[in-house]
Design a protein around this motif. Structure first.
Motif, PDB file in Angstrom:
ATOM      1  N   GLY A 266       0.815  -1.211   0.000  1.00 12.84           N
ATOM      2  CA  GLY A 266       0.000   0.000   0.000  1.00 12.84           C
ATOM      3  C   GLY A 266       0.847   1.259   0.000  1.00 12.84           C
ATOM      4  O   GLY A 266       0.559   2.215  -0.718  1.00 12.84           O
ATOM      5  N   ARG A 267       1.917   1.261   0.806  1.00  8.04           N
ATOM      6  CA  ARG A 267       2.809   2.434   0.835  1.00  8.04           C
ATOM      7  C   ARG A 267       3.483   2.630  -0.511  1.00  8.04           C
ATOM      8  O   ARG A 267       3.626   3.760  -0.992  1.00  8.04           O
ATOM      9  CB  ARG A 267       3.846   2.275   1.948  1.00  8.04           C
ATOM     10  N   GLY A 268       3.899   1.522  -1.125  1.00 10.71           N
ATOM     11  CA  GLY A 268       4.538   1.628  -2.441  1.00 10.71           C
ATOM     12  C   GLY A 268       3.602   2.202  -3.485  1.00 10.71           C
ATOM     13  O   GLY A 268       4.009   3.046  -4.303  1.00 10.71           O
ATOM     14  N   PHE A 269       2.343   1.776  -3.457  1.00 12.37           N
ATOM     15  CA  PHE A 269       1.390   2.291  -4.430  1.00 12.37           C
ATOM     16  C   PHE A 269       1.100   3.768  -4.192  1.00 12.37           C
ATOM     17  O   PHE A 269       0.920   4.531  -5.144  1.00 12.37           O
ATOM     18  CB  PHE A 269       0.100   1.468  -4.395  1.00 12.37           C
ATOM     19  N   ARG A 270       1.066   4.184  -2.909  1.00  9.07           N
ATOM     20  CA  ARG A 270       0.845   5.607  -2.622  1.00  9.07           C
ATOM     21  C   ARG A 270       2.000   6.456  -3.165  1.00  9.07           C
ATOM     22  O   ARG A 270       1.790   7.566  -3.668  1.00  9.07           O
ATOM     23  CB  ARG A 270       0.654   5.821  -1.118  1.00  9.07           C
ATOM     24  N   VAL A 271       3.213   5.927  -3.061  1.00 11.37           N
ATOM     25  CA  VAL A 271       4.366   6.636  -3.628  1.00 11.37           C
ATOM     26  C   VAL A 271       4.215   6.765  -5.139  1.00 11.37           C
ATOM     27  O   VAL A 271       4.468   7.834  -5.719  1.00 11.37           O
ATOM     28  CB  VAL A 271       5.676   5.906  -3.273  1.00 11.37           C
ATOM     29  N   LEU A 272       3.782   5.695  -5.787  1.00 16.02           N
ATOM     30  CA  LEU A 272       3.583   5.750  -7.238  1.00 16.02           C
ATOM     31  C   LEU A 272       2.506   6.765  -7.619  1.00 16.02           C
ATOM     32  O   LEU A 272       2.637   7.479  -8.620  1.00 16.02           O
ATOM     33  CB  LEU A 272       3.209   4.358  -7.775  1.00 16.02           C
ATOM     34  N   VAL A 273       1.437   6.830  -6.829  1.00 14.28           N
ATOM     35  CA  VAL A 273       0.394   7.822  -7.104  1.00 14.28           C
ATOM     36  C   VAL A 273       0.962   9.232  -6.990  1.00 14.28           C
ATOM     37  O   VAL A 273       0.716  10.089  -7.845  1.00 14.28           O
ATOM     38  CB  VAL A 273      -0.801   7.642  -6.144  1.00 14.28           C
ATOM     39  N   ARG A 274       1.739   9.485  -5.937  1.00 13.78           N
ATOM     40  CA  ARG A 274       2.327  10.829  -5.776  1.00 13.78           C
ATOM     41  C   ARG A 274       3.266  11.160  -6.918  1.00 13.78           C
ATOM     42  O   ARG A 274       3.288  12.298  -7.418  1.00 13.78           O
ATOM     43  CB  ARG A 274       3.052  10.920  -4.425  1.00 13.78           C
ATOM     44  N   LEU A 275       4.061  10.183  -7.350  1.00 16.87           N
ATOM     45  CA  LEU A 275       4.970  10.411  -8.489  1.00 16.87           C
ATOM     46  C   LEU A 275       4.166  10.688  -9.757  1.00 16.87           C
ATOM     47  O   LEU A 275       4.511  11.591 -10.538  1.00 16.87           O
ATOM     48  CB  LEU A 275       5.876   9.195  -8.700  1.00 16.87           C
ATOM     49  N   ALA A 276       3.119   9.899  -9.965  1.00 12.94           N
ATOM     50  CA  ALA A 276       2.305  10.092 -11.171  1.00 12.94           C
ATOM     51  C   ALA A 276       1.702  11.488 -11.204  1.00 12.94           C
ATOM     52  O   ALA A 276       1.674  12.150 -12.249  1.00 12.94           O
ATOM     53  CB  ALA A 276       1.206   9.034 -11.227  1.00 12.94           C
ATOM     54  N   ILE A 277       1.244  11.964 -10.031  1.00 11.62           N
ATOM     55  CA  ILE A 277       0.579  13.266  -9.982  1.00 11.62           C
ATOM     56  C   ILE A 277       1.583  14.406 -10.074  1.00 11.62           C
ATOM     57  O   ILE A 277       1.411  15.347 -10.856  1.00 11.62           O
ATOM     58  CB  ILE A 277      -0.253  13.381  -8.684  1.00 11.62           C
ATOM     59  N   SER A 278       2.653  14.333  -9.292  1.00  7.50           N
ATOM     60  CA  SER A 278       3.598  15.466  -9.232  1.00  7.50           C
ATOM     61  C   SER A 278       4.462  15.575 -10.482  1.00  7.50           C
ATOM     62  O   SER A 278       4.792  16.681 -10.915  1.00  7.50           O
ATOM     63  CB  SER A 278       4.480  15.352  -7.992  1.00  7.50           C
ATOM     64  N   LEU A 279       4.827  14.440 -11.074  1.00  6.85           N
ATOM     65  CA  LEU A 279       5.726  14.455 -12.236  1.00  6.85           C
ATOM     66  C   LEU A 279       5.000  14.191 -13.555  1.00  6.85           C
ATOM     67  O   LEU A 279       5.646  14.168 -14.602  1.00  6.85           O
ATOM     68  CB  LEU A 279       6.829  13.401 -12.055  1.00  6.85           C
ATOM     69  N   ARG A 280       3.686  13.991 -13.475  1.00  7.53           N
ATOM     70  CA  ARG A 280       2.937  13.581 -14.671  1.00  7.53           C
ATOM     71  C   ARG A 280       3.634  12.370 -15.303  1.00  7.53           C
ATOM     72  O   ARG A 280       3.880  12.312 -16.502  1.00  7.53           O
ATOM     73  CB  ARG A 280       2.816  14.724 -15.688  1.00  7.53           C
ATOM     74  N   SER A 281       3.943  11.389 -14.445  1.00  7.50           N
ATOM     75  CA  SER A 281       4.810  10.283 -14.832  1.00  7.50           C
ATOM     76  C   SER A 281       4.036   9.156 -15.499  1.00  7.50           C
ATOM     77  O   SER A 281       3.232   8.476 -14.865  1.00  7.50           O
ATOM     78  CB  SER A 281       5.545   9.740 -13.603  1.00  7.50           C
TER      79      SER A 281
ATOM     80  N   GLY B  84      -7.219   4.192  -9.596  1.00 10.04           N
ATOM     81  CA  GLY B  84      -8.388   5.073  -9.637  1.00 10.04           C
ATOM     82  C   GLY B  84      -8.092   6.447  -9.072  1.00 10.04           C
ATOM     83  O   GLY B  84      -8.521   7.465  -9.628  1.00 10.04           O
ATOM     84  N   GLU B  85      -7.339   6.512  -7.961  1.00  8.42           N
ATOM     85  CA  GLU B  85      -6.970   7.806  -7.379  1.00  8.42           C
ATOM     86  C   GLU B  85      -6.123   8.620  -8.346  1.00  8.42           C
ATOM     87  O   GLU B  85      -6.339   9.830  -8.523  1.00  8.42           O
ATOM     88  CB  GLU B  85      -6.215   7.584  -6.064  1.00  8.42           C
ATOM     89  N   ALA B  86      -5.147   7.956  -8.973  1.00  6.97           N
ATOM     90  CA  ALA B  86      -4.276   8.663  -9.921  1.00  6.97           C
ATOM     91  C   ALA B  86      -5.082   9.186 -11.103  1.00  6.97           C
ATOM     92  O   ALA B  86      -4.874  10.319 -11.560  1.00  6.97           O
ATOM     93  CB  ALA B  86      -3.165   7.731 -10.395  1.00  6.97           C
ATOM     94  N   ALA B  87      -6.013   8.378 -11.601  1.00  2.00           N
ATOM     95  CA  ALA B  87      -6.814   8.794 -12.752  1.00  2.00           C
ATOM     96  C   ALA B  87      -7.651  10.023 -12.436  1.00  2.00           C
ATOM     97  O   ALA B  87      -7.766  10.950 -13.249  1.00  2.00           O
ATOM     98  CB  ALA B  87      -7.707   7.641 -13.208  1.00  2.00           C
ATOM     99  N   VAL B  88      -8.261  10.056 -11.228  1.00  2.00           N
ATOM    100  CA  VAL B  88      -9.084  11.204 -10.850  1.00  2.00           C
ATOM    101  C   VAL B  88      -8.230  12.459 -10.703  1.00  2.00           C
ATOM    102  O   VAL B  88      -8.595  13.544 -11.169  1.00  2.00           O
ATOM    103  CB  VAL B  88      -9.854  10.903  -9.544  1.00  2.00           C
ATOM    104  N   MET B  89      -7.073  12.339 -10.088  1.00  2.98           N
ATOM    105  CA  MET B  89      -6.223  13.495  -9.849  1.00  2.98           C
ATOM    106  C   MET B  89      -5.574  14.006 -11.136  1.00  2.98           C
ATOM    107  O   MET B  89      -5.426  15.214 -11.328  1.00  2.98           O
ATOM    108  CB  MET B  89      -5.135  13.154  -8.830  1.00  2.98           C
ATOM    109  N   LEU B  90      -5.219  13.091 -12.036  1.00  2.00           N
ATOM    110  CA  LEU B  90      -4.548  13.510 -13.274  1.00  2.00           C
ATOM    111  C   LEU B  90      -5.532  13.971 -14.346  1.00  2.00           C
ATOM    112  O   LEU B  90      -5.139  14.624 -15.307  1.00  2.00           O
ATOM    113  CB  LEU B  90      -3.698  12.355 -13.820  1.00  2.00           C
ATOM    114  N   ARG B  91      -6.795  13.597 -14.221  1.00  3.06           N
ATOM    115  CA  ARG B  91      -7.857  14.069 -15.116  1.00  3.06           C
ATOM    116  C   ARG B  91      -7.533  13.847 -16.591  1.00  3.06           C
ATOM    117  O   ARG B  91      -7.783  14.703 -17.439  1.00  3.06           O
ATOM    118  CB  ARG B  91      -8.154  15.548 -14.853  1.00  3.06           C
TER     119      ARG B  91
END
Length: 232
Positions: free
Chosen positions: A3-18, A46-53
């Motif tokens: 779960g922690r690893g996936f949260r890190v990936l979500v933050r990277l996806a959102i902050s870096l548009r990765s 799902g969280e990443a998709a909503v945040m990245l729009r």
């Protein structure tokens, strides 16, 4: 740890548009060892998709990945998390955002028919209720399509418990939408009217008629909708 690893990936996806972080979530949702890991990856996607729009191209493919998980995973937890993720995307994103919410709603509409387990179809029906109730401010068309999918399940699902469940969703929405979305509430009432006359068994038609009676006697229901119930 997963779960922690996936949260890190979500933050990277959102902050870096990765793109790579999003693709890592795709891969984990499909192949991670263990139901919990696949479910948590689906939630994170799902969280990443909503945040990245829809701003990262890989996110636009999230609907297809989540639909596969919902239909095919052997464990309940990943299937449910995929359903919740599709619901979030279909509910909170505007239609113009790369067509992603439409794709996710279409996935739910297919799933309420294609899921092989009755309990999964019931679960998807609840998710369609969520979309119908919550998406109306952002995307009224999504609400209408969700109601239509429930109306279809109420008369065409092969299992009577699922048909009854779908008509129960319509009853809930008939009342819940009275004060906020009158046209949608009426659409639910008319769907129940259709089931009360066209349901495939006597039991289905009786159930729908009882639901119309319950809607009609609810004090929140407007006089026009009450008249439709009583006419049926």
């Amino acid at each position: 740890a997963a779960g922690r690893g996936f949260r890190v990936l979500v933050r990277l996806a959102i902050s870096l548009r990765s793109e790579r972080a999003v693709e890592a979530l795709f891969h984990a949702a499909a192949t991670a060892r263990g139901a919990d890991a696949r479910g948590l990856a689906a939630r994170a996607l799902g969280e990443a998709a909503v945040m990245l729009r829809g701003e990262v191209p890989a996110v636009v493919r999230s609907g297809e990945a989540l639909e596969r998980l919902l239909l095919e995973d052997v464990d309940a937890f990943p299937r449910q998390q995929a359903g919740y993720a599709l619901t979030r995307i279909a509910t909170f994103l505007e239609p113009r955002q790369e067509g992603l919410p439409q794709r996710c709603l279409a996935a739910l509409r297919r799933a309420v028919v294609r899921c092989s387990r009755v309990e999964d179809r019931r679960f998807v029906a609840w998710r369609l209720l969520d979309v119908a109730n919550r998406a109306r401010a952002v995307n009224a068309e999504a609400s209408m399509q969700s109601i239509d999918a429930l109306a279809s399940a109420a008369v065409s699902d092969p299992e009577r418990p699922m048909r009854s469940h779908a008509s129960a969703m319509l009853e809930i929405l008939s009342v819940k939408l009275q004060s906020t979305a009158g046209e949608l509430a009426l659409r639910c009432v008319l769907a129940l009217r259709h089931t009360s006359s066209q349901g495939p068994t006597v039991e289905d038609r009786i159930t729908a008629s009882c639901r119309l009676f319950d809607v009609a006697r609810d004090p929140q229901v407007r006089s026009g909708d009450r008249a439709e119930c009583l006419a049926a």
